[in-house]
Enzyme design. Structure first.
Site, mmCIF file in Angstrom:
data_model
loop_
_atom_site.group_PDB
_atom_site.id
_atom_site.type_symbol
_atom_site.label_atom_id
_atom_site.label_comp_id
_atom_site.label_asym_id
_atom_site.label_seq_id
_atom_site.Cartn_x
_atom_site.Cartn_y
_atom_site.Cartn_z
ATOM 1 C CG ASP A 1 11.258 -30.179 3.412
ATOM 2 O OD1 ASP A 1 11.277 -29.539 2.361
ATOM 3 O OD2 ASP A 1 11.675 -29.629 4.372
ATOM 4 N NE ARG B 1 9.305 -29.036 -3.000
ATOM 5 C CZ ARG B 1 9.018 -28.400 -2.490
ATOM 6 N NH1 ARG B 1 9.195 -28.536 -1.388
ATOM 7 N NH2 ARG B 1 7.670 -28.470 -2.967
ATOM 8 N N GLY C 1 -4.754 -28.776 -0.855
ATOM 9 C CA GLY C 1 -6.107 -29.537 0.131
ATOM 10 C C GLY C 1 -6.681 -30.302 -0.748
ATOM 11 C CG ASP D 1 -11.798 -23.070 1.313
ATOM 12 O OD1 ASP D 1 -10.681 -23.526 1.400
ATOM 13 O OD2 ASP D 1 -11.718 -21.378 1.995
ATOM 14 C CG ASN E 1 -1.036 -18.990 6.242
ATOM 15 O OD1 ASN E 1 -1.444 -18.096 6.108
ATOM 16 N ND2 ASN E 1 0.208 -18.953 5.794
ATOM 17 C CB ALA F 1 -11.599 -26.696 -0.537
ATOM 18 N N GLY F 2 -7.765 -25.398 -1.377
ATOM 19 C CA GLY F 2 -7.889 -24.973 -2.201
ATOM 20 C C GLY F 2 -5.914 -25.801 -2.628
ATOM 21 C CB THR G 1 -0.522 -24.423 7.539
ATOM 22 O OG1 THR G 1 -2.097 -24.476 7.008
ATOM 23 C CG2 THR G 1 -0.551 -21.965 6.945
ATOM 24 C CG ASN G 2 4.711 -23.659 4.496
ATOM 25 O OD1 ASN G 2 5.633 -24.019 5.369
ATOM 26 N ND2 ASN G 2 4.843 -24.114 3.223
ATOM 27 N NE ARG H 1 8.343 -23.356 2.773
ATOM 28 C CZ ARG H 1 9.217 -24.010 1.873
ATOM 29 N NH1 ARG H 1 10.296 -23.113 2.730
ATOM 30 N NH2 ARG H 1 9.070 -24.328 1.135
ATOM 31 C CG HIS I 1 8.794 -27.213 5.385
ATOM 32 N ND1 HIS I 1 9.403 -28.412 4.373
ATOM 33 C CD2 HIS I 1 8.229 -26.572 4.617
ATOM 34 C CE1 HIS I 1 8.702 -27.755 3.162
ATOM 35 N NE2 HIS I 1 7.342 -26.813 3.688
HETATM 36 N N1 APR Z 1 -10.897 -21.617 6.754
HETATM 37 C C1 APR Z 1 -10.897 -22.786 5.900
HETATM 38 N N2 APR Z 1 -9.849 -22.219 4.735
HETATM 39 C C2 APR Z 1 -9.687 -21.408 4.851
HETATM 40 C C3 APR Z 1 -8.862 -20.359 6.237
HETATM 41 C C4 APR Z 1 -10.563 -20.396 6.818
HETATM 42 N N3 APR Z 1 -10.067 -19.711 7.989
HETATM 43 N N4 APR Z 1 -8.341 -19.376 5.029
HETATM 44 C C5 APR Z 1 -8.299 -19.273 3.744
HETATM 45 N N5 APR Z 1 -9.078 -20.926 3.396
HETATM 46 C C6 APR Z 1 -8.772 -21.279 2.233
HETATM 47 C C7 APR Z 1 -8.472 -20.734 1.576
HETATM 48 O O1 APR Z 1 -10.032 -20.130 1.136
HETATM 49 C C8 APR Z 1 -7.752 -21.604 -0.365
HETATM 50 O O2 APR Z 1 -9.209 -22.266 -0.987
HETATM 51 O O3 APR Z 1 -7.720 -22.510 2.343
HETATM 52 C C9 APR Z 1 -6.779 -22.214 0.378
HETATM 53 C C10 APR Z 1 -5.758 -22.424 0.836
HETATM 54 O O4 APR Z 1 -5.998 -22.865 -0.562
HETATM 55 P P1 APR Z 1 -4.485 -22.038 -1.769
HETATM 56 O O5 APR Z 1 -4.409 -20.611 -1.651
HETATM 57 O O6 APR Z 1 -4.589 -22.833 -3.232
HETATM 58 O O7 APR Z 1 -3.244 -22.174 -0.891
HETATM 59 P P2 APR Z 1 -2.560 -23.759 -0.883
HETATM 60 O O8 APR Z 1 -1.263 -23.898 -3.031
HETATM 61 O O9 APR Z 1 -3.104 -24.504 -1.266
HETATM 62 O O10 APR Z 1 -1.496 -23.880 -0.056
HETATM 63 C C11 APR Z 1 -2.392 -23.511 1.418
HETATM 64 O O11 APR Z 1 -0.388 -25.048 2.416
HETATM 65 O O12 APR Z 1 2.321 -26.035 1.690
HETATM 66 C C12 APR Z 1 1.266 -24.874 2.081
HETATM 67 O O13 APR Z 1 2.531 -22.546 1.488
HETATM 68 C C13 APR Z 1 1.366 -23.242 1.323
HETATM 69 O O14 APR Z 1 0.600 -22.605 3.865
HETATM 70 C C14 APR Z 1 -0.238 -22.835 2.069
HETATM 71 C C15 APR Z 1 -0.868 -24.090 2.682
#
Ligand code: APR
Length: 311
Positions: free
Chosen positions: A149, A152, A15, A34, A96, A11-12, A120-121, A89, A176
């Site tokens: 990509d 962009r 998401g 999350d 990750n 939910a970052g 996820t990256n 990455r 990527h």
């Molecule tokens: N289960 C569920 N959620 C999780 C877990 C898990 N095991 N571990 C981490 N998270 C959540 C974090 O709590 C956070 O809210 O994943 C979310 C990631 O959000 P952000 O830190 O804001 O990252 P974001 O910018 O959304 O990027 C997420 O996408 O584009 C790719 O490189 C980027 O790998 C990264 C991913």
């Protein structure tokens, strides 16, 4: 009206933005999951507060419990750490991997019939890892890289030429990341290949800007990585699946012999529909393009082998 059900894990930034687009576009009911207590619940409630303003039909809810995700049609995985300034990455790999391993098992137990799209990256490796962990047929689990990509690349072309984005078709394939392969001969403005419109130096500069697009955003944001365009890109893919559109778009798919690439997930044009990856139509590539894509695949293969994931 009933809607398809999409689970967005993480939910970052990416998401939550993807979730908001999914509901505001009226595409699906969304469950946002999350590990952080309150984060998916709070963001979902905030989005539901906008429902009467935006006048969208679907519902969104937040949870820390995969039981609430049961019966999803599509699972989008954005959970993980974002890239920080100075971090490649690949630096994200170890952290990750742990996250993706834990997420895929739980999401799949709740929704065994769901299609899975990874965000996820480092994307190509994480998608391969999720595929291996899931046991799903490779047509049902793929990743979002090439759509972003290519978007962009389209932006760079539009900014440099002044051509409206609607007249541009851009294609970037392969890994990527730094080993991405923009394909200017397959990228057009008003149907005319970029290689016929611009001199070699100008084309090279546009390709370079494309490859550095993510890093350009990271350098400006300082505390995170891109999320609007990544979210829009994955929603574009989810839409193709949910509407069974049969649209072809560069998707991170498993190659097993196509383009001479074996056992690697990377972005190449793929036709998406309700069943997932319907086809990987072969692009007409010249020797230089083919060599660049094989080299790109080799860098992903090295990472997979270093992790002991293949074989
Ligand atoms: N289960 C569920 N959620 C999780 C877990 C898990 N095991 N571990 C981490 N998270 C959540 C974090 O709590 C956070 O809210 O994943 C979310 C990631 O959000 P952000 O830190 O804001 O990252 P974001 O910018 O959304 O990027 C997420 O996408 O584009 C790719 O490189 C980027 O790998 C990264 C991913």
């Amino acid at each position: 009206m009933t809607y398809p059900k999409v689970t967005v894990v993480g939910a970052g930034q990416v998401g939550a933005t993807a979730a908001f687009l999914l509901v505001t576009k009226g595409l699906a009911d969304v469950v946002l999951v999350d590990v952080a207590d309150g984060l998916p619940q709070g963001k979902s409630l905030d989005m539901m507060h906008s429902r009467s303003v935006e006048q969208f039909g679907p519902r969104i809810s937040g949870t820390n419990d995969y039981a609430d995700t049961a019966g999803s049609d599509v699972v989008v995985i954005t959970a993980g750490l974002p890239r920080k300034p100075g971090m490649s990455r690949d630096d994200l790999l170890a952290a990750n991997s742990q996250v993706v391993r834990s997420v895929i098992g739980q999401a799949q137990s709740a929704s065994p019939d769901a299609l899975v799209i990874c965000v996820t990256n480092p994307l190509d490796v994480m998608t391969y890892l999720a595929w291996r962990e899931s046991g799903l047929p490779h047509t049902r689990i793929f990743g979002m890289g090439g759509v972003l990509d290519s978007a962009r690349f389209a932006y760079a072309i539009s900014e440099a030429t002044g051509a409206p984005v609607g007249t541009i078709r851009a294609l970037a394939c392969g890994a990527h990341g730094d080993a991405m392969v923009p394909l200017p001969r397959h990228s057009t403005v008003d149907g005319k290949p970029l290689t016929e419109l611009l001199d070699a130096e100008a084309v090279r500069a546009l390709c370079e800007r494309t490859v550095n697009g993510g890093a350009e955003v990271v350098a400006l944001l300082k505390t995170g990585s891109a999320f609007y365009a990544p979210a829009a890109s994955v929603v574009h893919m989810v839409e193709a699946v949910l509407t069974d559109s049969g649209a072809t778009m560069p998707s991170c798919v498993r190659l097993s012999g196509e383009y001479g690439v074996e056992d690697v997930y990377m972005s190449m044009p793929a036709t998406l529909g309700a069943e997932g990856v319907r086809a990987i139509p072969e692009l007409d590539l010249d020797a230089g393009e083919l060599a660049a894509l094989r080299e790109s695949a080799a860098t992903i293969g090295e990472a997979l082998d270093a992790m002991g994931l293949r074989g």
